[in-house]
Design a protein around this motif. Structure first.
Motif, PDB file in Angstrom:
ATOM      1  N   LEU A 207       8.959   3.437  26.603  1.00 16.88           N
ATOM      2  CA  LEU A 207       8.709   2.707  27.711  1.00 16.88           C
ATOM      3  C   LEU A 207       7.759   1.504  27.564  1.00 16.88           C
ATOM      4  CD1 LEU A 207       8.211   5.635  30.597  1.00 16.88           C
ATOM      5  CD2 LEU A 207      10.359   4.314  29.819  1.00 16.88           C
ATOM      6  N   ILE A 211       8.843  -2.172  28.425  1.00 17.18           N
ATOM      7  CA  ILE A 211       8.371  -3.091  29.384  1.00 17.18           C
ATOM      8  C   ILE A 211       7.546  -4.205  28.787  1.00 17.18           C
ATOM      9  CG2 ILE A 211       6.729  -2.977  31.251  1.00 17.18           C
ATOM     10  CD1 ILE A 211       7.865  -0.237  32.174  1.00 17.18           C
ATOM     11  N   VAL A 217       2.841   0.311  33.055  1.00 15.70           N
ATOM     12  CA  VAL A 217       3.601   1.542  32.991  1.00 15.70           C
ATOM     13  C   VAL A 217       2.616   2.795  32.898  1.00 15.70           C
ATOM     14  CG1 VAL A 217       4.308   1.552  30.691  1.00 15.70           C
ATOM     15  CG2 VAL A 217       5.650   2.954  32.186  1.00 15.70           C
ATOM     16  N   PHE A 225       7.138   9.274  34.974  1.00 11.19           N
ATOM     17  CA  PHE A 225       6.392   8.176  34.592  1.00 11.19           C
ATOM     18  C   PHE A 225       6.757   7.005  35.709  1.00 11.19           C
ATOM     19  CE2 PHE A 225       7.576   9.933  30.580  1.00 11.19           C
ATOM     20  CZ  PHE A 225       6.643   9.611  29.829  1.00 11.19           C
ATOM     21  N   THR A 226       5.823   6.266  35.894  1.00  8.52           N
ATOM     22  CA  THR A 226       6.019   5.163  36.899  1.00  8.52           C
ATOM     23  C   THR A 226       5.665   3.919  36.271  1.00  8.52           C
ATOM     24  OG1 THR A 226       5.725   4.538  39.154  1.00  8.52           O
ATOM     25  CG2 THR A 226       3.795   5.401  37.988  1.00  8.52           C
ATOM     26  N   ALA A 227       6.439   2.813  36.816  1.00  7.69           N
ATOM     27  CA  ALA A 227       6.028   1.222  36.200  1.00  7.69           C
ATOM     28  C   ALA A 227       6.248   0.395  37.437  1.00  7.69           C
ATOM     29  CB  ALA A 227       7.094   1.163  35.241  1.00  7.69           C
TER      30      ALA A 227
END
Length: 302
Positions: A207, A211, A217, A225-227
């Motif tokens: 990731l 990104i 992220v 996960f979060t972004a």
């Protein structure tokens, strides 16, 4: 009485000398700047001054700060050949103060002085290599998720809050991605939790690579996960999310020659379409993630 006064004066002089540093030691020290008051994840942020250090909101600054009261390139500190460190305001909107006094032109900094920019306070200090190593290690421990190498959730949350404020001010879009790995439970049940943890760690690195500098992220928790992507509307975020999905799918992860095949499901929300507060965007992206899971996993939904 005179003898007693003389004794007190001598004692005070001895104590003063015992706490004053040997000036000859300064040549073995380096100068650095540390945020001692500021928004969220800025607190504790530091940088060593080599020849010059620029402070401001620009990500390209040596000390980038998340404070909307600070200019893009606000102020700089320069090391002169004499060894002095000179502070200069770079024409900032709100000015620069040192110990409460506004800086006009240039100012030679002294050990321990405090630099005021917007709502942020930065301390100028001198330290040896051991002190700097300790400072860097603490910053790394506080700001990084040890499993994935991604920034900590605290750092991420503060960056998201700041970026959304900036998006509102500049009327630019911002996308939030919520991501959940598929298949980690099967990996844990079949091969053990060390294999599952390896899958999560490697996915975090994938990731980060996809990104890059386009956004932030973090690991939300477990295998989630979060972004967020500043400047990305829903359409642009869909392309990035699909790139992430394919990168995880095609990674061909292995541990101890055992193939691991996790995939990832992704939900997307964007400002201003899906809300104008962090909680609204996260909830909308989470709802989209549930739809991605319901559609058969290893997919992207809005």
């Amino acid at each position: 009485m005179a003898d007693k006064k003389r004794f007190r004066d001598q004692t005070a002089t001895i104590e003063f000398k015992s706490v004053c540093p040997d000036q000859s030691d300064l040549k073995n020290k380096k100068a650095f700047l540390t945020v001692i008051r500021g928004g969220g994840s800025d607190l504790g942020l530091s940088t060593v001054i080599k020849d010059q250090a620029v402070l401001g909101r620009s990500p390209e600054c040596d000390l980038p700060l998340q404070d909307l009261g600070i200019s893009w390139e606000h102020t700089k500190v320069t090391r002169e050949t004499s060894g002095a460190y000179i502070l200069e305001d770079l024409g900032s909107t709100n000015g620069t103060r040192v110990n409460g006094v506004e800086v006009r032109g240039e100012l030679a900094l002294r050990e321990g002085e405090k630099i005021f920019l917007g709502e942020t306070v930065v301390r100028f200090s001198l330290a040896d290599e051991m002190d700097l190593g300790f400072q860097n290690e603490v910053q790394q421990l506080v700001g990084t998720d040890p499993l994935t190498g991604l920034e900590s959730k605290r750092v991420f949350d503060d960056a998201l809050d700041y970026s959304l404020q900036l998006a509102r001010r500049t009327e630019q879009p911002l996308a939030v991605l919520m991501m959940d790995m598929d298949g980690v439970k099967i990996i844990n049940d079949t091969h053990g939790h060390l294999f599952g943890a390896y899958s999560i760690g490697q996915t975090g690195r994938i990731l980060a690579k996809v990104i890059g500098n386009s956004g932030h992220v973090c690991r939300f928790g477990g295998d989630e996960f979060t972004a967020f992507l500043p400047g990305y509307d829903t359409e642009a975020a869909l392309k990035c999310a699909e790139e992430i999905r394919l990168a995880v799918q095609n990674a061909e992860l292995k541990k101890d020659d055992i193939p691991l095949q996790p995939t990832i499901s992704i939900g997307i929300a964007s400002y201003p379409k899906d809300g104008d507060h962090v909680l609204e965007l996260v909830a909308a992206a989470d709802g989209a993630l549930y739809r991605a899971k319901a559609a058969g996993k290893n997919t992207v939904a809005i």
